[in-house]
Enzyme design. Structure first.
Site, PDB file in Angstrom:
ATOM      1  N   LYS A   1     -10.184  -5.366  -5.556  1.00 11.77           N
ATOM      2  CA  LYS A   1     -11.191  -4.372  -5.940  1.00 11.77           C
ATOM      3  C   LYS A   1     -10.548  -3.081  -6.432  1.00 11.77           C
ATOM      4  O   LYS A   1     -11.191  -2.272  -7.085  1.00 11.77           O
ATOM      5  CB  LYS A   1     -12.122  -4.099  -4.764  1.00 11.77           C
ATOM      6  CG  LYS A   1     -11.405  -3.775  -3.468  1.00 11.77           C
ATOM      7  CD  LYS A   1     -12.335  -3.915  -2.276  1.00 11.77           C
ATOM      8  CE  LYS A   1     -11.542  -3.970  -0.987  1.00 11.77           C
ATOM      9  NZ  LYS A   1     -12.297  -4.450   0.156  1.00 11.77           N
TER      10      LYS A   1
ATOM     11  N   LYS B   1       0.827  -1.215   0.000  1.00  7.22           N
ATOM     12  CA  LYS B   1       0.000   0.000   0.000  1.00  7.22           C
ATOM     13  C   LYS B   1       0.857   1.258   0.000  1.00  7.22           C
ATOM     14  O   LYS B   1       0.443   2.287  -0.531  1.00  7.22           O
ATOM     15  CB  LYS B   1      -0.964  -0.009   1.189  1.00  7.22           C
ATOM     16  CG  LYS B   1      -2.107  -0.992   1.001  1.00  7.22           C
ATOM     17  CD  LYS B   1      -3.280  -0.664   1.905  1.00  7.22           C
ATOM     18  CE  LYS B   1      -4.436  -1.605   1.630  1.00  7.22           C
ATOM     19  NZ  LYS B   1      -5.513  -1.504   2.626  1.00  7.22           N
TER      20      LYS B   1
ATOM     21  N   LYS C   1      -3.376 -11.308  -7.027  1.00  4.35           N
ATOM     22  CA  LYS C   1      -4.633 -11.480  -6.283  1.00  4.35           C
ATOM     23  C   LYS C   1      -5.762 -10.673  -6.938  1.00  4.35           C
ATOM     24  O   LYS C   1      -5.520  -9.562  -7.408  1.00  4.35           O
ATOM     25  CB  LYS C   1      -4.387 -10.978  -4.854  1.00  4.35           C
ATOM     26  CG  LYS C   1      -5.530 -11.211  -3.902  1.00  4.35           C
ATOM     27  CD  LYS C   1      -5.249 -10.601  -2.540  1.00  4.35           C
ATOM     28  CE  LYS C   1      -5.531  -9.119  -2.500  1.00  4.35           C
ATOM     29  NZ  LYS C   1      -5.609  -8.525  -1.173  1.00  4.35           N
TER      30      LYS C   1
END
Ligand code: TYM
Length: 334
Positions: A199, A114, A196
């Site tokens: 979203k 992140k 992965k």
């Protein structure tokens, strides 16, 4: 609550939820809620660690509450609430911060990922995220935490902090176990099956949203990346087909052997359509029920209110114990 063991999990209200969230987490919550006392949170405070539009965050909190219910979480059986409604979460996070070391947080895979993705906003919350998650779990004397494989490292930290606190101050927290499903604990992207399903992927064809209608689901599966030969079998050398088989089996409750036999001699086109149909069949009723529930905000508010009251009672039992153990004078009331 009766004497069943406690199960806790949470999901961030960060917009779109994918069939990865469903297969890795939500469907297991429903399966387990009869055998455990389920406590499920909308992790709204976690979502603030990346920039949010306030109005959209509020909307997403209702969306996720409705999705939990549409997926079969029964608010009579289980506790369903918003994390920010129970302030014990941030209070316990503070205490846990005092026994957690920066090195433990800076090496977390999700923090590193992140930080790369949100270079302009590497804030303390992003780094401290797993400590708040540990507080979520430990407050409820949780035995079992159903999660997808990507959250395993965070659960390990929760276990380490529980053990560290218990060693330093005496037995206080249950040390929780993870529940990571045997299949579909890591659903991969339809466009890049080495990554992965997420979203936040910029390529909308890479994931199936729980909000996709049947036509969109079919269209996205039609475009899904496959592999060079045309055999439908599960193998590490065939990440595209293996991911599609995993999704198919998870949605139809079939084994890989059954699915391989079913599609023996068939082409990728037929197979991808069958996967799309199996997924659409399961998620369409959920989507419709979610939309129906979203039309009744008063009901959703009521569910969250009752959930917060029940969660609070459980949470403060643990928090008071913790405050006493570390030497804080408990506030006298009345
Ligand atoms: P979140 O909101 O990113 O994801 C919610 C759940 O979905 C699982 N998941 C997946 N499973 C399989 N395949 C995928 N592609 C996939 N993508 C997501 C996640 O593993 C997760 O179980 N930090 C948590 C929320 C949280 C939490 C907690 C979870 C906050 N406090 C306490 C458990 C206990 C998160 O961001 O999940």
């Amino acid at each position: 609550m009766d004497e069943k063991k406690i199960l806790f999990s949470a999901i961030q209200p960060s917009g779109i939820l994918t069939i990865g969230n469903y297969l890795g987490a939500l469907r297991n919550f429903k399966k387990l809620q009869d055998d455990y006392n389920g406590v499920f949170a909308v992790a709204d405070l976690h979502t603030l660690t990346v920039k949010q539009d306030p109005a959209i965050l509020r909307k997403n909190t209702y969306e996720l509450t409705a999705l939990y219910l549409a997926c079969g979480i029964d608010p009579e059986k289980s506790v369903l609430f918003a994390q920010s409604h129970v302030s014990a979460h941030t209070e316990l996070a503070w205490i846990l911060n005092t026994i957690c070391y920066p090195g433990e947080l800076s090496r977390m895979t999700q923090f590193k990922d992140k930080s790369q993705k949100h270079e302009d906003n590497i804030n303390m919350g992003l780094m401290d995220y797993p400590v708040l998650m540990a507080a979520d779990i430990l407050l409820y004397q949780t035995e079992l935490v159903p999660i997808g494989a990507d959250q395993k490292q965070h659960l390990e930290l929760a276990r380490d902090l529980a053990i560290r606190f218990n060693n330093r101050f005496g037995e206080t927290f249950k040390v929780p176990e993870g529940y990571i499903g045997k299949t579909a604990a890591r659903v991969m992207s339809l466009a890049e099956p080495e990554r992965k399903m997420s979203k936040s992927d910029a390529n909308l064809n890479a994931f199936i949203s729980m909000d996709d209608d049947p036509d969109t689901v079919l269209r996205k599966f039609k475009r899904a990346v496959t592999d060079s030969d045309d055999k439908i079998c599960y193998s590490p050398e065939k990440p595209g087909i293996s991911n599609l088989l995993t999704i198919y089996c998870a949605f139809t409750d079939k084994t890989f052997e059954q699915a391989e036999a079913e599609f023996a001699g068939k082409g990728y086109g037929d197979f991808k359509m069958a996967v799309g149909r199996a997924v659409a069949e399961k998620i369409e009723p959920i989507r419709q029920e979610k939309n129906r529930l979203l039309g009744d905000k008063a009901y959703l508010d009521e569910v969250l209110k009752n959930g917060a009251e029940r969660a609070e009672r459980l949470a403060y039992r643990t928090l008071n114990k913790v405050y006493k153990k570390v030497g804080l004078v408990l506030r006298k009331r009345g």
